[in-house]
Write a protein that holds these residues in place. Sequence first.
Motif, short mmCIF file in Angstrom:
data_model
loop_
_atom_site.label_atom_id
_atom_site.label_comp_id
_atom_site.label_asym_id
_atom_site.label_seq_id
_atom_site.Cartn_x
_atom_site.Cartn_y
_atom_site.Cartn_z
N UNK A 177 0.83 -1.20 0.00
CA UNK A 177 0.00 0.00 0.00
C UNK A 177 0.86 1.26 0.00
N UNK A 178 1.90 1.25 0.83
CA UNK A 178 2.78 2.43 0.90
C UNK A 178 3.53 2.63 -0.41
N UNK A 179 3.99 1.54 -1.00
CA UNK A 179 4.72 1.65 -2.27
C UNK A 179 3.81 2.15 -3.38
N UNK A 180 2.60 1.57 -3.47
CA UNK A 180 1.66 1.98 -4.52
C UNK A 180 1.22 3.42 -4.30
N UNK A 181 1.12 3.84 -3.03
CA UNK A 181 0.76 5.23 -2.75
C UNK A 181 1.80 6.19 -3.31
N UNK A 182 3.09 5.84 -3.15
CA UNK A 182 4.15 6.70 -3.68
C UNK A 182 4.13 6.70 -5.21
N UNK A 183 3.97 5.51 -5.80
CA UNK A 183 3.89 5.43 -7.26
C UNK A 183 2.66 6.18 -7.76
N UNK A 184 1.55 6.04 -7.03
CA UNK A 184 0.32 6.72 -7.41
C UNK A 184 0.45 8.24 -7.38
N UNK A 185 1.16 8.74 -6.39
CA UNK A 185 1.37 10.20 -6.33
C UNK A 185 2.12 10.69 -7.56
N UNK A 186 3.14 9.96 -7.97
CA UNK A 186 3.88 10.35 -9.17
C UNK A 186 2.99 10.27 -10.41
N UNK A 187 2.15 9.24 -10.45
CA UNK A 187 1.23 9.09 -11.59
C UNK A 187 0.25 10.25 -11.64
N UNK A 188 -0.26 10.63 -10.47
CA UNK A 188 -1.20 11.76 -10.42
C UNK A 188 -0.51 13.05 -10.87
N UNK A 189 0.73 13.26 -10.37
CA UNK A 189 1.44 14.49 -10.71
C UNK A 189 1.89 14.52 -12.16
N UNK A 190 1.93 13.36 -12.81
CA UNK A 190 2.37 13.33 -14.20
C UNK A 190 1.37 13.98 -15.14
N UNK A 191 0.10 14.08 -14.70
CA UNK A 191 -0.92 14.69 -15.53
C UNK A 191 -1.43 13.81 -16.65
N UNK A 192 -1.10 12.53 -16.62
CA UNK A 192 -1.58 11.60 -17.65
C UNK A 192 -3.10 11.52 -17.64
N UNK A 193 -3.72 11.84 -18.78
CA UNK A 193 -5.19 11.92 -18.87
C UNK A 193 -5.86 10.59 -19.13
N UNK A 194 -5.12 9.60 -19.61
CA UNK A 194 -5.72 8.29 -19.86
C UNK A 194 -6.12 8.09 -21.30
N UNK A 195 -5.34 7.29 -22.01
CA UNK A 195 -5.60 7.05 -23.43
C UNK A 195 -6.32 5.74 -23.69
N UNK A 196 -6.37 4.87 -22.68
CA UNK A 196 -6.95 3.54 -22.89
C UNK A 196 -8.23 3.36 -22.07
N UNK A 197 -8.90 4.46 -21.77
CA UNK A 197 -10.09 4.36 -20.93
C UNK A 197 -11.18 3.49 -21.56
N UNK A 198 -11.38 3.62 -22.86
CA UNK A 198 -12.41 2.82 -23.53
C UNK A 198 -12.12 1.34 -23.42
N UNK A 199 -10.84 0.98 -23.57
CA UNK A 199 -10.46 -0.43 -23.45
C UNK A 199 -10.72 -0.93 -22.03
N UNK A 200 -10.30 -0.14 -21.02
CA UNK A 200 -10.45 -0.58 -19.64
C UNK A 200 -11.93 -0.65 -19.24
#
Length: 558
Positions: free
Chosen positions: A274-297
């Motif tokens: 959980x702690x590791x994913x939280x750190x990775x998740x923060x970087x993902x959030x800060x990256x500003x990635x809008x999501x290109x595969x939403x329809x697939x998911x």
Amino acid sequence: MLRFLPALTLLAMLGPVVAGLWGTVLPAFGHLPAAGQNGPSLEAFRHLFAWGGLIDAARLSITTGLAATSLSLGIVALILAGWSGTKAFRILERLLSPLLSVPHAAAAFGLAFLIAPSGWVARLLSPALTGWERPPDLLIVQDQLGLAMIAGLVVKEVPFLLLMSIAAMGQAQPRRSLFVAQSLGYGRVTGWLKTVFPRVYDQIRLPVYVVIAYSMSVVDVALILGPTTPPTLSVQIVKWMSDPDLSMRLTGAAAALLQLALVIGALCLWWLGERLIAQVGKRWIMSGERGKLDCFFRAFSLGLGSGSALAVFFGIAGLLVWSFAAFWSFPNVLPDGFTLRTWNRHGPNAFATLGETFFVAGVAVLLALALVLGCLEAEHRSGKPLSRRGLWMLYLPLLVPQTAFLPGLQTLLLSIGADVGRIPVIFAHLVFVLPYVFLSLGDPWRSWDARNAIVAAALGARPWAVFWRVRAPMLLRPILTATAVGIAVSVGQYLPTLLIGGGRVSTLTTEAVALASGGDRRAIGVYGLVQTLAALVPFTLALAVPAFLWRNRRNLHE
């Protein structure tokens, strides 16, 4: 009197757990007077570590538990991210909700009937797509990697985590957060995962831990779908505890402590994850990635959710067909004919066992309801809501593996001669029924409009009159739903009935699992179907009774 009910509830819920753990520790360290062992000694651990299948059994327990939990949580997160608040989600929720009441053993049997080499899936594909004229020699069910067992756990844990998540979303403000995310250009799935999921997960952390502990130590699903050479550690513990040689109980107790240590280790590993994913998740959030595969998911998550629901539905349908099947050769999709022969042979005993099952479940649920209603009323009158520590204590019986304390509780009951009859089994079921009844009834009880009580008191009603004549009738539907949940939990209990009952108390679950080793699919179909009905009928009544009683009062039955 209400002041003592919370303490009595904790005693009923945690007392057997503590006593069972103590009864496990003593034999594990060589103290079992019935077997002529007075300890202390580490001989039991030496025998355990000398067992050649220990590493594989421990590995299976860890991998199946963590894999089933990860997959279930991932499926639920994607379903909610892609479809929450939509019409498709409401349909999927209606499909998955009834599956929560289906016992794990019945769902496991149904899945086995689907994916086995001679199951429905192979029959539908053969011989046109596979060329098979007879069942292939493939190890699908009870495979060495535990993949079938993982699948069986996933199809049951997805509905559980989904309903827990839906309940938690009320505090996460998903619509507002998702609207803001989408206005900034984020896709639906990406926006939900970045803004809503962290708050939802914080609310369902304890249920996720429960899934880890249960998946690592489950016995009935492991007996039906899990590998046998070696089995999972939990299954081996039950074998040692059931051995006529009393000295093997010492080895079983040592293995039970190892099972507890493995679960604690897995929970710690998950916490670190959980702690590791939280750190990775923060970087993902800060990256500003809008999501290109939403329809697939979105499409992928809908397929996974629908697949989980359909696997259980078709599995139950398979139980129904097999229970009436006459001769059924491969690769025919349906039997050559239908007959009542199997029901005539096994039906009377199955319905007699149904009566025993309902008696044990009914008494356990009535005791649980009395304790839970008393605790909630005491909470209301004192104005002290359930604390975070109280919530952890409520989940504790579900976090401690059954194989860690039930063998010890069985040993203690044997030593004092209290292992005979239904009463020990009922109180063992109460340990697991209580938390679910409390969790099911707690939120509706607390959200009741207290102004109704004020009006009743102003008219001269005393507190208990308000309880019985105003609050309880208005909350009849939640009370009946909590009752149905408790009955479903009790019906599905395998290990408490097997160990504490000592084979003297038979329920539908113990009888159905016992048939697994015989391979008689028709008999399994009868018991699995009756077991499913035993869990589903109370839910049907929980919906129908309030609708009938309050048919002229729309707001009380909607």
